[in-house]
Design an enzyme around this catalytic site. Structure first.
Site, short mmCIF file in Angstrom:
data_model
loop_
_atom_site.label_atom_id
_atom_site.label_comp_id
_atom_site.label_asym_id
_atom_site.label_seq_id
_atom_site.Cartn_x
_atom_site.Cartn_y
_atom_site.Cartn_z
CE LYS A 59 42.98 40.57 31.49
NZ LYS A 59 43.63 40.72 32.95
CG PHE A 76 34.40 39.39 41.55
CD1 PHE A 76 34.57 40.89 41.86
CD2 PHE A 76 35.31 38.85 40.62
CE1 PHE A 76 35.72 41.65 41.32
CE2 PHE A 76 36.35 39.53 40.39
CZ PHE A 76 36.67 40.91 40.57
CG ASP A 83 42.61 48.77 31.31
OD1 ASP A 83 43.30 48.20 30.57
OD2 ASP A 83 41.67 48.69 32.31
NE ARG A 120 34.17 40.63 35.34
CZ ARG A 120 34.90 40.61 36.35
NH1 ARG A 120 34.31 40.55 37.54
NH2 ARG A 120 36.24 40.56 36.45
CG PHE A 131 37.97 46.20 34.84
CD1 PHE A 131 37.23 45.19 34.38
CD2 PHE A 131 39.29 45.92 35.58
CE1 PHE A 131 37.69 43.75 34.68
CE2 PHE A 131 39.54 44.45 35.88
CZ PHE A 131 38.63 43.24 35.16
CB THR A 132 36.47 44.66 39.47
OG1 THR A 132 37.37 43.94 38.68
CG2 THR A 132 34.91 44.13 39.00
CE1 TYR A 156 66.16 43.58 43.98
CE2 TYR A 156 67.10 45.90 43.34
CZ TYR A 156 66.00 44.91 44.02
OH TYR A 156 65.25 45.58 44.64
#
Ligand SMILES: Cc1ncc(COP(=O)(O)O)c(C=O)c1O
Length: 470
Positions: A271, A462, A228, A395, A137-138, A85
């Site tokens: 990514k 979306f 980001d 998009r 960005f969303t 943990y």
């Protein structure tokens, strides 16, 4: 066809062919269902590709997020998971990897990128603040808004023009930023939200010169910069390729220099970092790290696992080092370009220059007869799926959502359908199938009608909105 017409793709483009720096050890069978079944599946999914079952999809270009193929070493790392943990050894491996490759000091793991966006937004933004950034960005913008902030787009104008050939369309327009500082005051700007590459602009990079100049301007006003870093490896590739003085530097060296001009980063490790789940927040200021560590235990898990299993952190630590490899990034961007070059050769409208992770079809030019509030990019994604089982995503106006002030649709300049290429998953033959399907729906474009939205969720519409054919 005469025998001398047989040419490899490299020969057709007047260059030597290249191949991916890996070979396949395990495969996952896929199959294409019939056109009648695809039409039924599309209708049942409300013409929203997020609502399709993946078993009904042939080639899945919905996203490059969490869809990478992990390497044999990463799978071996999964077996080395320390599921304690607290204080898992995999956390320390992850911490060292982020410190070594990105250069930040304090690391907080999160279950994925938006977990880190939540932490940084809540830690730094106060009601009434403004957060300038190089295009929204969303999930990033939503977390900034939920924390009481207002996002302000300060990307260069070229980013909104799909055919503009600017080599660094992700750059911040420093004049726009200065105007915002003059208008609202630096104390209302907790940080600049900088993304490399810029997803919503078509995977477009930020130059090293731009981030350096941004740092200078921010230093003058005491404003921090958070990055980001989701696709920074690809951003570093474009700097290596296009910016003077960087051709001889490795992606790893470029990455570290770029990050050094920022105060920290949030990461969707799904990514560049080549894992199926995971994320992290990394910062250089102790007080920000402390706030994030306090909050992570409320929303994600203890600060030494943040929502990830030990084995996931191990695969991630290994993926960080693998993903930054020059051959890996060149092959990844090369495959995206392969698909894009085919489409350009056939005069199919896409965002240029071709970006790092995806091909973005320009739905406004693809379907000029469909008005934006009849969702041309959403229509294109649905038509592509029905033609060949290839899944893409919208998009454009649907992703842009509603203006919180007026309640009306936001009408973004870019109305795009994104074909995102997962890393290390598909072959050149898959790209050929995709390209031919796009050509088929392009040839039939004049008969295509738009969509009407029949269900709209409150947040990030979306993902779950439903449509019917007009
Ligand atoms: C640029 C960018 N930032 C942040 C995120 C959010 O990350 P996640 O999906 O891991 O929550 C994504 C995911 O698509 C992204 O592309």
């Amino acid at each position: 066809m005469s025998k001398d017409k047989y040419e490899t793709m490299g020969q057709q483009f007047g260059r030597r062919s290249w191949a991916e720096p890996w070979k396949v050890k395990m495969v996952e069978p896929i199959k294409m269902i019939s056109q009648a079944e695809r039409k039924k599946a599309a209708e049942e999914a409300g013409y929203n590709t997020f609502l399709l079952r993946s078993e009904d999809v042939y080639i899945d270009l919905l996203t490059d997020s969490g869809t990478s193929a992990m390497s044999d070493r990463q799978w071996a790392g999964i077996m080395l998971g320390d599921e304690a943990y607290a204080g898992s050894r995999n956390f320390y491996h992850l911490e060292t990897a982020v410190q070594e490759y990105y250069g930040y000091q304090f690391i907080v793991p999160t279950h994925q990128g938006r977990g880190a966006e939540h932490l940084i937004s809540q830690a730094l933004i106060e009601e009434g603040d403004y957060i300038p950034g190089n295009m929204y960005f969303t999930t990033t913008r939503l977390h900034q808004e939920l924390a009481g902030g207002t996002f302000v787009d300060v990307i260069i104008d070229e980013a909104h023009a799909p055919q503009d050939q600017h080599p660094f369309k992700g750059n911040v327009d420093l004049q726009k930023l200065q105007s915002l500082i003059d208008k609202v005051g630096a104390d209302k700007i907790p940080y600049v939200s900088l993304a490399g590459t810029v997803n919503m602009a078509g995977g477009q990079p930020v130059s090293m010169a731009n981030v350096r100049a941004l740092r200078e301007l921010c230093n003058q006003h005491g404003i921090r910069i958070y990055l980001d870093a989701t696709r920074m490896y690809e951003n570093a590739f474009f700097i290596q390729e296009r910016e003077e003085g960087y051709a001889g530097k490795s992606i790893a060296q470029i990455l570290k220099e770029f990050c050094s001009y920022t105060d920290g980063a949030w990461m969707s490790a799904k990514k560049d970092n080549l894992v199926n789940i995971g994320g992290w927040l990394a910062v250089n200021h102790e007080e920000v790290a402390e706030k994030a560590r306090n909050m992570v235990v409320v929303y994600e898990g203890l600060h030494t696992y943040g929502g990830m299993a030990g084995r996931d952190m191990e695969a991630l630590a290994i993926g960080i080092a693998e993903g930054v490899n020059d051959d890996q990034v060149a092959a990844r961007v090369g495959q995206v370009r392969y698909l894009g070059d085919l489409l350009l050769a056939w005069n199919i409208p896409i965002v240029e220059p071709i970006g790092g992770h995806a091909i973005f079809l320009d739905a406004k030019r693809f379907y000029p007869h469909i008005p934006q509030d009849q969702f041309p990019a959403q229509t294109l994604a649905a038509e592509l799926y029905m033609d060949s089982g290839v899944r893409s995503m919208e998009r454009g106006i649907v992703s842009a959502g509603r203006d919180p002030e007026t309640g009306g649709h936001r009408y973004p300049a870019l109305e795009l359908t994104r074909l995102t290429i997962p890393r290390r998953v598909y072959t050149q033959a898959h790209m050929d199938v995709v390209a031919e399907s796009i050509k088929a729906i392009f040839d039939a474009r004049e008969q295509t009608k738009g969509l009407e939205m029949v269900y709209e969720p409150e947040y990030l519409r979306f993902f779950q909105a439903r449509f019917k054919k007009l």
